[in-house]
Enzyme design. Structure first.
Site, PDB file in Angstrom:
ATOM      1  CB  CYS A 331      -0.965  -0.057   1.177  1.00  9.69           C
ATOM      2  SG  CYS A 331      -2.198   1.269   1.212  1.00  9.69           S
ATOM      3  CG  LEU A 332      -0.337   5.202   1.259  1.00 14.60           C
ATOM      4  CD1 LEU A 332      -1.014   6.057   2.313  1.00 14.60           C
ATOM      5  CD2 LEU A 332       0.095   6.068   0.080  1.00 14.60           C
TER       6      LEU A 332
END
Length: 594
Positions: A331-332
């Site tokens: 993800c991030l």
């Protein structure tokens, strides 16, 4: 080689526009401080949603609709045709005659799948609702002159209001609720009331949802053996105990997203990616992020790169000397890993062997419905809220994420728990999702502005320590995974990594959503994926062409990735590396912070 321009050499007006909200700290002027305090108080009341952004979108839509008489005519004609179709359907269905439905729900809409919705009069209700929903979509879209962002916001808001009025949500118009009440003599309402009271009490006292106590980090989840080998103000680095006598020489370092706890990748033993890697002869390291408080409000993206990912890379390089690292970002955390890899390449540091990005975006120009909540006014609103608190609590973002899938995450859950009186059994993934974290003010503002709003990273404008970095400098073999039903990192957005030309890319598109598609252990029922490799130098394929050309496989994508990792591990096998010293046993301290 990167060259930076001193800020003082830039026109003050241009520099101000490029950096619209510099941190104020103690230098905030009293009038502005009063404005920000007012905005922060209002943002707390609205759940962080800026009413100015909604008002601007509504005004844009209304004014252009008012000046579009041809659109009015079209809408009147559509309304007439839909009413006639519904009356025709009602006249036949009312007498029990077989008749074709006026409209079918969208593929992802599961609200009216129960057979009871096909019985009179409930079939008339759901058909009227679906026709009305379709008409309002026509009302809020396709109006010349309305900006794309405003159109999406208005259409989204209309959908939320319609979802509130769905016949699913009311006792008298929901056949399943009516049947349960008749069958149980109203006991379902009593159970629902008790569920509602318990949820209110837990929310008021800051407790997690009922059932999460069954999945405690270090007890039922995050139980792969290991030790914390490094700790600073931002991260702990966990090294996991080997499970085989020999291991691949190249270690694996996992960078999870900082907005949630790391143990989504080390859930229960049967679906732990970490345990799977260790059992397949890999030395595995994991970053566990500190849960920031107001005292950490000035931590920015540069700090998360330097004292987070780079610090962890240095620790692993020291522990496994002479070997480059197979780095994994989720993800991030994957976006942060890509920034770090580009910065390392820019400085000539050759510590990475390969990159794996799991549901991670590097281009944010098409970041899906999450962009509905990101514009200048919205970010300004959130910045004022964070200015008061020093951080943004993940619970303050949870409402926005739930609205993206309100049918599944809000209304269907409310009907099941409060009208039918049924508690869905808690799972390890649901418990992890409720284990919320916070985000420092400066860092959250940095990534919203520089990544989502301005798309600086993909455009070559992103700066680390003042120097511009470019993704094309990475030059390492890359394995990227996207998921088909991802509302956070839409797969077509993730696919844009193919526009970075300077590396070999293996791309996977797997079934499932942002979390469940990644936590997809072998043997998980119903899993499948597409996979294709694009060697460095080959021509770009757009997403639809890529899917048509890719190989489709049944099952989990994990074995395909492990095969790729084996290919990346070119230094052979070595004796397993025992973790002899540490600062404490895994899962460490930071994952337990509230």
């Amino acid at each position: 080689m990167s060259y930076s321009v001193p800020p003082e050499s830039i026109s003050p007006l241009l520099y101000q526009r490029a950096n619209p909200r510099e941190p104020h700290g103690d230098e905030t002027e009293p009038p502005e401080a009063a404005d920000r305090l007012l905005h922060a108080m209002m943002a707390s009341a609205t759940g962080g949603v800026a009413p100015t952004s909604l008002a601007l979108a509504a005004t844009d839509w209304l004014m252009h609709l008012a000046m579009s008489p041809a659109k009015w005519q079209q809408l009147v004609q559509k309304a007439y045709r839909k009413n006639m179709r519904w009356f025709s359907y009602a006249s036949q269905a009312g007498f029990g005659a077989p008749c074709e439905a006026c409209i079918e729900p969208l593929a992802q809409d599961q609200r009216f799948r129960s057979p009871a919705w096909q019985i009179w009069p409930y079939n008339l209700m759901q058909q009227a609702f679906l026709l009305n929903q379709q008409w309002w979509h026509n009302v809020t879209t396709g109006i010349d002159g309305v900006t794309r962002h405003h159109e999406q916001v208005v259409s989204f808001a209309a959908r939320q209001l319609l979802d509130m009025a769905s016949p699913l949500n009311f006792v008298a118009t929901n056949p399943d609720v009516s049947a349960a009440a008749w069958r149980e003599g109203g006991a379902n309402f009593l159970r629902g009331a008790l569920n509602f009271a318990e949820d209110l009490q837990r929310a008021a006292t800051g407790q997690p949802p009922a059932g999460t106590e069954q999945f405690r980090p270090g007890h039922e989840v995050a139980v792969t053996p290991g030790k914390v080998i490094f700790r600073n103000h931002l991260i702990e680095v966990i090294q996991y105990d080997p499970a085989t006598p020999t291991v691949h020489a190249e270690p694996v370092l996992i960078v999870p997203a900082w907005i949630m706890k790391y143990y989504i990748l080390d859930l229960s033993p049967h679906n732990s990616l970490v345990r799977h890697l260790v059992g397949r002869e890999h030395t595995v390291f994991m970053i566990s992020w500190h849960n920031p408080t107001a005292a950490d409000s000035e931590l920015g993206m540069d700090d998360y790169v330097r004292d987070g990912v780079m610090a962890a890379i240095d620790v692993v390089s020291e522990r496994v000397q002479g070997q480059r690292i197979n780095a994994v970002g989720y993800c991030l955390g994957g976006t942060l890993l890509a920034i770090t890899a580009a910065a390392l390449a820019d400085s000539g540091r050759e510590q990475l062997n390969s990159l794996t990005l799991l549901a991670a975006q590097t281009d944010f120009s098409e970041a899906g419905e999450l962009m509905l909540f990101i514009d200048e006014g919205q970010i300004d609103w959130l910045e004022d809220l964070m200015w008061q608190q020093g951080y943004l609590d993940n619970r303050q973002m949870a409402g926005a994420f739930k609205l993206l899938r309100s049918n599944d995450l809000v209304w269907s859950v409310a009907v099941n728990q409060y009208l039918l009186g049924r508690r869905a059994p808690m799972t390890d993934l649901m418990a992890w999702n409720a284990d919320a974290t916070r985000m420092p003010r400066r860092m959250h503002s940095d990534y919203l502005r520089h990544l989502f709003l301005n798309n600086d990273l993909f455009s070559g404008r992103y700066r680390f320590d003042g120097d511009p970095i470019a993704l094309s400098d990475i030059g390492k073999p890359l394995f990227a995974v996207a998921t088909m039903r991802d509302h956070v990192s839409p797969w077509r957005s993730v696919h844009k990594i193919h526009l970075v030309p300077n590396c070999d890319i293996t791309f996977v598109l797997t079934s499932g959503g942002h979390n469940a598609g990644i936590v997809s252990e072998p043997g998980h029922p119903g899993r499948s994926f597409y996979i294709a490799n694009r060697p460095q130098g080959e021509l770009y394929l757009d997403p639809d062409t890529w899917v048509a050309a890719a190989e489709q496989r049944v099952g989990s994508w994990w074995p395909a990735w492990l095969t790729w990792l084996d290919q990346m591990s070119v230094s052979g096998m070595v004796a397993a590396r025992a973790v002899e010293e540490g600062l404490g046993a895994a899962p460490g301290n930071y994952v337990l912070e509230r």
